[in-house]
Design an enzyme around this catalytic site. Structure first.
Site, short mmCIF file in Angstrom:
data_model
loop_
_atom_site.label_atom_id
_atom_site.label_comp_id
_atom_site.label_asym_id
_atom_site.label_seq_id
_atom_site.Cartn_x
_atom_site.Cartn_y
_atom_site.Cartn_z
N TYR A 106 17.97 -10.73 -8.17
CA TYR A 106 17.60 -12.05 -7.64
C TYR A 106 17.38 -12.99 -8.82
O TYR A 106 16.48 -12.77 -9.64
CB TYR A 106 16.31 -11.85 -6.85
CG TYR A 106 15.73 -13.01 -6.10
CD1 TYR A 106 16.48 -13.70 -5.15
CD2 TYR A 106 14.40 -13.37 -6.27
CE1 TYR A 106 15.92 -14.73 -4.42
CE2 TYR A 106 13.82 -14.39 -5.53
CZ TYR A 106 14.59 -15.07 -4.62
OH TYR A 106 14.02 -16.08 -3.88
N TYR B 297 10.43 -6.86 3.50
CA TYR B 297 9.87 -7.00 2.15
C TYR B 297 8.63 -7.88 2.12
O TYR B 297 7.60 -7.54 1.54
CB TYR B 297 10.94 -7.59 1.22
CG TYR B 297 10.46 -7.84 -0.18
CD1 TYR B 297 10.45 -6.83 -1.13
CD2 TYR B 297 9.99 -9.10 -0.57
CE1 TYR B 297 9.99 -7.05 -2.42
CE2 TYR B 297 9.53 -9.33 -1.85
CZ TYR B 297 9.54 -8.31 -2.77
OH TYR B 297 9.08 -8.53 -4.04
N HIS B 298 8.74 -9.04 2.79
CA HIS B 298 7.65 -10.01 2.69
C HIS B 298 6.40 -9.56 3.44
O HIS B 298 5.30 -9.96 3.11
CB HIS B 298 8.13 -11.38 3.18
CG HIS B 298 9.47 -11.74 2.59
ND1 HIS B 298 10.65 -11.34 3.17
CD2 HIS B 298 9.79 -12.39 1.46
CE1 HIS B 298 11.65 -11.75 2.44
NE2 HIS B 298 11.16 -12.39 1.38
N LYS C 199 -3.76 -23.74 -1.15
CA LYS C 199 -2.54 -23.65 -1.94
C LYS C 199 -2.18 -25.11 -2.21
O LYS C 199 -2.49 -25.98 -1.43
CB LYS C 199 -1.42 -23.01 -1.13
CG LYS C 199 -1.66 -21.63 -0.64
CD LYS C 199 -1.37 -20.59 -1.68
CE LYS C 199 0.04 -20.67 -2.22
NZ LYS C 199 0.23 -19.67 -3.32
N ASP D 24 4.50 -24.03 -2.49
CA ASP D 24 4.50 -22.56 -2.45
C ASP D 24 3.65 -22.07 -1.27
O ASP D 24 2.51 -22.48 -1.10
CB ASP D 24 3.92 -22.04 -3.77
CG ASP D 24 3.65 -20.55 -3.72
OD1 ASP D 24 4.45 -19.83 -3.08
OD2 ASP D 24 2.64 -20.12 -4.28
N HIS E 41 3.09 -18.61 -0.52
CA HIS E 41 2.61 -17.23 -0.61
C HIS E 41 1.08 -17.23 -0.52
O HIS E 41 0.41 -17.62 -1.47
CB HIS E 41 3.06 -16.59 -1.92
CG HIS E 41 4.53 -16.35 -1.97
ND1 HIS E 41 5.41 -17.26 -2.49
CD2 HIS E 41 5.28 -15.31 -1.55
CE1 HIS E 41 6.65 -16.79 -2.38
NE2 HIS E 41 6.59 -15.61 -1.80
C1 2CP Z 1 29.92 0.94 0.69
N1 2CP Z 1 31.08 0.81 1.32
C2 2CP Z 1 31.56 2.02 1.55
C3 2CP Z 1 30.65 2.94 0.99
N2 2CP Z 1 29.65 2.23 0.45
N3 2CP Z 1 32.66 2.41 2.16
C4 2CP Z 1 32.88 3.73 2.23
N4 2CP Z 1 32.08 4.67 1.70
C5 2CP Z 1 30.95 4.31 1.07
N5 2CP Z 1 30.19 5.25 0.55
C6 2CP Z 1 31.74 -0.45 1.70
C7 2CP Z 1 30.98 -1.17 2.78
O1 2CP Z 1 31.38 -0.75 4.06
C8 2CP Z 1 31.31 -2.60 2.52
O2 2CP Z 1 32.54 -2.98 3.08
C9 2CP Z 1 31.48 -2.64 1.02
O3 2CP Z 1 31.71 -1.32 0.59
C10 2CP Z 1 30.22 -3.17 0.34
O4 2CP Z 1 29.17 -2.28 0.58
P1 2CP Z 1 27.80 -2.66 1.25
O5 2CP Z 1 27.11 -1.41 1.52
O6 2CP Z 1 27.96 -3.59 2.39
O7 2CP Z 1 27.07 -3.39 0.02
P2 2CP Z 1 26.87 -4.91 -0.29
O8 2CP Z 1 28.11 -5.69 -0.16
O9 2CP Z 1 26.17 -4.97 -1.57
O10 2CP Z 1 25.90 -5.41 0.86
C11 2CP Z 1 24.64 -4.85 0.97
C12 2CP Z 1 23.92 -5.44 2.14
C13 2CP Z 1 23.88 -6.96 2.02
C14 2CP Z 1 22.52 -4.86 2.22
C15 2CP Z 1 24.69 -5.11 3.42
O11 2CP Z 1 23.30 -7.59 3.15
C16 2CP Z 1 23.18 -7.44 0.80
O12 2CP Z 1 23.76 -7.49 -0.27
N6 2CP Z 1 21.95 -7.85 0.87
C17 2CP Z 1 21.25 -8.40 -0.24
C18 2CP Z 1 20.13 -9.23 0.16
C19 2CP Z 1 19.44 -9.83 -1.04
O13 2CP Z 1 19.94 -9.84 -2.14
N7 2CP Z 1 18.31 -10.37 -0.85
C20 2CP Z 1 17.56 -10.99 -1.90
C21 2CP Z 1 16.21 -10.90 -1.62
P3 2CP Z 1 32.60 -3.88 4.38
O14 2CP Z 1 31.79 -5.09 4.05
O15 2CP Z 1 34.02 -4.16 4.57
O16 2CP Z 1 31.95 -3.09 5.45
S1 2CP Z 1 15.25 -11.61 -2.84
C22 2CP Z 1 14.01 -12.05 -1.91
C23 2CP Z 1 12.89 -12.81 -2.51
C24 2CP Z 1 11.87 -11.94 -3.07
C25 2CP Z 1 12.33 -13.62 -1.39
O17 2CP Z 1 12.81 -13.48 -0.27
O18 2CP Z 1 11.41 -14.36 -1.56
#
Ligand code: 2CP
Length: 699
Positions: A64, A218-219, A572, A576, A578
């Site tokens: 992030y 998470y939150h 606050k 922000d 939090h």
């Molecule tokens: C993965 N794939 C596979 C395999 N692993 N295929 C076959 N065999 C495996 N072993 C395929 C998947 O089906 C997918 O294709 C592609 O590879 C990508 O994999 P994925 O598992 O979907 O990974 P990704 O693309 O990284 O996505 C992961 C998540 C996504 C969880 C689905 O939603 C994500 O990236 N979320 C991140 C959220 C985030 O960063 N949040 C930040 C929060 P297909 O797509 O074709 O199926 S920060 C928060 C702060 C703290 C705040 O909120 O305040």
């Protein structure tokens, strides 16, 4: 319907275990457990979302990131990708989250501080300049100003030559948890939920590879929830999103596999692994019960190591905590992971700490062999039975939520806030009383102070954003923009058209993020509920301790002298939201004898001064986590000195939160009497306030 008050929930339910009660597990602990015979990659996915798990594709390393300008963050993205990251995750600044342009007077102090400042599609194009969006998946944490920000991303991608049908990534789009804990909402819950469903609808039709939600636990954990409460609240919210999308006649098997999840991973090592395994089973059962197919029922998870578990004291210990938490996420089968930097309890990460955080994942992924085995905990007597316990405990929480009217009613009645807050108070009391170990905080302390921290001086960023907005406005057709914004307002009024499609047209015409937000605010004004805290719980948990009693007596002496409790205003300041810390402080100070009042969120310095002067407060406590403490607290101090009978010397002003030590003098020069950092126990805060108001300010 039977309603359960928070007080009726038994302590074994509120307080999940820091230590397991049973220490030896045997074959008999597996008896009667369902789900053990299913392979990974098959519903209910207990053992993992994919058959080959990390042997087929390791988890995505997704840090992030976001600070300052789009150009600066673009450089950080490219650096992170060149150093081994496999996906991107955008952190936006608070003004962007809340739909303020960087030129808005309410935004200025916070532009670029805790994320990147984005005002328009042109900023978004700069953010992703030179990044191949066909290869790199982009996650965006956005919920409040989600329409204009997502619209800007999609239009920027189109204008950079990408087909939005090919884009991979995730938009957080989880507004319910904003109302429960994270607090970056703009409109009230009902219109916000309509917006959320519009986004799922638009993306499932037009960007089928893009995850339309990252439904977040998470939150909850950051706000104080233990693992099974975190899971229950996440699933309860997810069910509302499913209900809403299905009510829109969206086909479960078309949109559901793009609803992804996001959990926090804290120091409860085994339970965090079990929680992720339990989460997949519960979600799979829910979706299949609604008629979804196996693909729709596969829960995909992003994890982030716990920010709250990081200590300001001896921050290098946080590297160890983060590594352990990352291992839980991996053993639990996460698809994507963010590892926190060790200095995040002090400031935003430096280049060095960000690199160490990334390297933590690279070392785990490439040096340990951890990716060679699919679900290494599968079949463990302990882990399987603990997974089932978490499933059961989560189901009990879900029943309790239903008994309290379901998520929306339990949110409106304040029940959900109270439950989370009470778990937070329990944890805080246990840390403060040294029942829950926190190395360097309540045990084995040292006075080591880190010096190398990153600070954002946002003056240049604000100037650049101003220039960019001016340039944007010069080259656009105002008539075209006004038409597009009016159409957006009308569509919000009528409720019949998809707002994302219309916002994209306004953004394409070069409306700013703030202008799009204002177009919606005409129909759905800014929402600002009150914030409350629970009295008599924290104090009860500390009631056997001598230091607590010593300070309580001091507060009591002040009460006797004035024939009333000392009144303190707690708030606050700025954008922000939090509020775990300030709510805990409010509860603790109230229990030790203060008459504590907590203000609503998002107040300006002017608002706070007005509130403070309106009543007979003897102290003002401000919680700051956004890095804008010097600007905003100084404004409050200056206004108090200018408007009332205060001098810098007798100003009863106290500040808590993430405050770099090097800013202490600036705050003290402004009139701040004490600065409380994370880890300060309530009696120390109370003691300092009493000492200051009675001696320096002659209260
Ligand atoms: C993965 N794939 C596979 C395999 N692993 N295929 C076959 N065999 C495996 N072993 C395929 C998947 O089906 C997918 O294709 C592609 O590879 C990508 O994999 P994925 O598992 O979907 O990974 P990704 O693309 O990284 O996505 C992961 C998540 C996504 C969880 C689905 O939603 C994500 O990236 N979320 C991140 C959220 C985030 O960063 N949040 C930040 C929060 P297909 O797509 O074709 O199926 S920060 C928060 C702060 C703290 C705040 O909120 O305040």
């Amino acid at each position: 319907m039977r309603t359960t008050t928070v007080g009726q929930i038994k302590s074994e339910f509120m307080k999940e275990q820091y230590r397991n009660q049973q220490s030896l597990f045997t074959q008999s602990d597996l008896s009667g457990l369902e789900n053990l015979d299913y392979k990974p990659g098959a519903a209910p996915y207990l053992r993992g979302a994919y058959e080959s798990m990390y042997t087929g594709k390791p988890w995505t390393i997704r840090q992030y990131t976001g600070f300052g300008s789009a150009e600066e963050t673009n450089r950080a993205f490219k650096k992170s990708l060149s150093e081994g990251a496999s996906g991107l995750s955008v952190a936006f600044d608070l003004p962007t989250h809340l739909g303020f342009d960087s030129t808005d007077s309410r935004a200025i102090a916070e532009v670029g501080k805790t994320g990147v400042a984005i005002d328009s599609v042109d900023d978004m194009k700069r953010l992703f300049e030179g990044i191949n969006l066909n290869d790199v998946s982009v996650s965006m944490t956005m919920n409040g100003a989600i329409l204009p920000v997502l619209a800007a991303f999609l239009v920027a991608a189109q204008e950079n030559g990408f087909n939005i049908g090919d884009l991979k990534g995730t938009i957080q789009n989880d507004i319910l948890k904003e109302f429960m804990v994270r607090n970056t909402w703009i409109h009230a819950p009902t219109p916000s939920l309509k917006i959320s469903t519009d986004i799922i609808e638009y993306l499932s039709h037009n960007a089928p590879s893009f995850n339309s939600q990252s439904i977040s636990g998470y939150h909850f954990q950051e706000a104080g929830a233990e693992p099974s409460l975190e899971l229950a609240l996440t699933l309860a919210n997810a069910k509302i999103y499913l209900d809403n999308a299905q009510a829109r006649n969206l086909d479960l098997n078309t949109f559901c596999h793009r609803l992804s999840f996001f959990f926090g991973v804290g120091m409860n090592f085994f339970d965090e692994i079990a929680k992720l395994r339990a989460a997949r089973v519960l979600w799979s059962n829910e979706v299949i019960q609604r008629g979804g197919n196996a693909k729709a029922a596969r829960m995909k998870i992003h994890c982030q190591t716990s920010g709250w578990s990081l200590a300001e004291q001896e921050p290098h210990n946080n590297l160890i905590r983060t590594t352990i938490e990352a291992m839980s996420a991996i053993f639990g089968g996460t698809q994507s992971l963010h590892t926190n930097a060790f200095d995040e309890a002090l400031s935003i990460p430096t280049e060095e700490s960000a690199r160490l955080a990334l390297n933590t994942q690279l070392i785990l992924q490439e040096e340990t062999g951890i990716t060679d085995i699919v679900d290494p905990w599968g079949g463990s007597y302990f882990m399987e039975s603990r997974t089932q316990q978490i499933i059961n405990q989560t189901q009990q929480w879900l029943t309790l939520i239903e008994n309290n009217g379901g998520v929306i009613k339990a949110l409106e009645s304040g029940w959900i806030h109270q439950i989370i807050h009470q778990q937070a108070l329990q944890t805080q009391a246990d840390i403060d009383a040294n029942r829950k170990p926190f190395i360097g905080v309540n045990r084995y302390q040292s006075d080591y102070k880190p010096t190398n921290i990153r600070k954002i001086d946002n003056k240049a960023i604000i100037q650049n954003q101003q220039k960019s907005i001016e340039a944007l406005k010069l080259k656009r057709s105002d008539k075209h923009v006004t038409l597009a914004l009016n159409e957006l307002t009308q569509a919000a009024q009528s409720g019949t058209r998809n707002l994302l499609a219309l916002t994209m047209e306004a953004i394409r015409a070069r409306a700013t993020i703030g202008e799009c937000t204002n177009a919606l605010l005409k129909v759905w004004p800014r929402y600002n509920p009150t914030v409350s805290f629970s009295a008599n719980q924290y104090g009860d948990l500390r009631s056997n301790e001598s230091e607590w009693h010593r300070v309580k007596k001091k507060v009591s002496a002040v009460r006797k002298h004035h024939s009333k409790k000392p009144k303190i205003l707690l708030c606050k300041l700025g954008l922000d939201g939090h509020d775990r810390g300030i709510k805990t402080v409010a509860a603790g100070l109230s229990d030790i004898g203060f008459d504590a009042t907590l203000t609503p969120l998002f107040l300006t310095p002017e608002d706070i001064v007005e509130l403070f002067l309106k009543d007979n407060y003897c102290a003002l406590g401000i919680s700051m986590l956004s890095g804008s403490h010097v600007e905003l607290v100084s404004k409050v101090a200056n206004k108090l000195v200018a408007n009332a009978s205060f001098t810098r010397d007798n100003l009863p002003l106290f500040v808590g939160g993430i405050i770099p030590h090097e800013d202490d003098q600036l705050l003290k020069d402004a009139g701040v009497k004490s600065i409380f950092r994370p880890g300060t126990v309530i009696e120390v805060i109370a003691d300092q306030i009493v000492m200051n108001i009675t001696t320096l300010t002659n209260y």
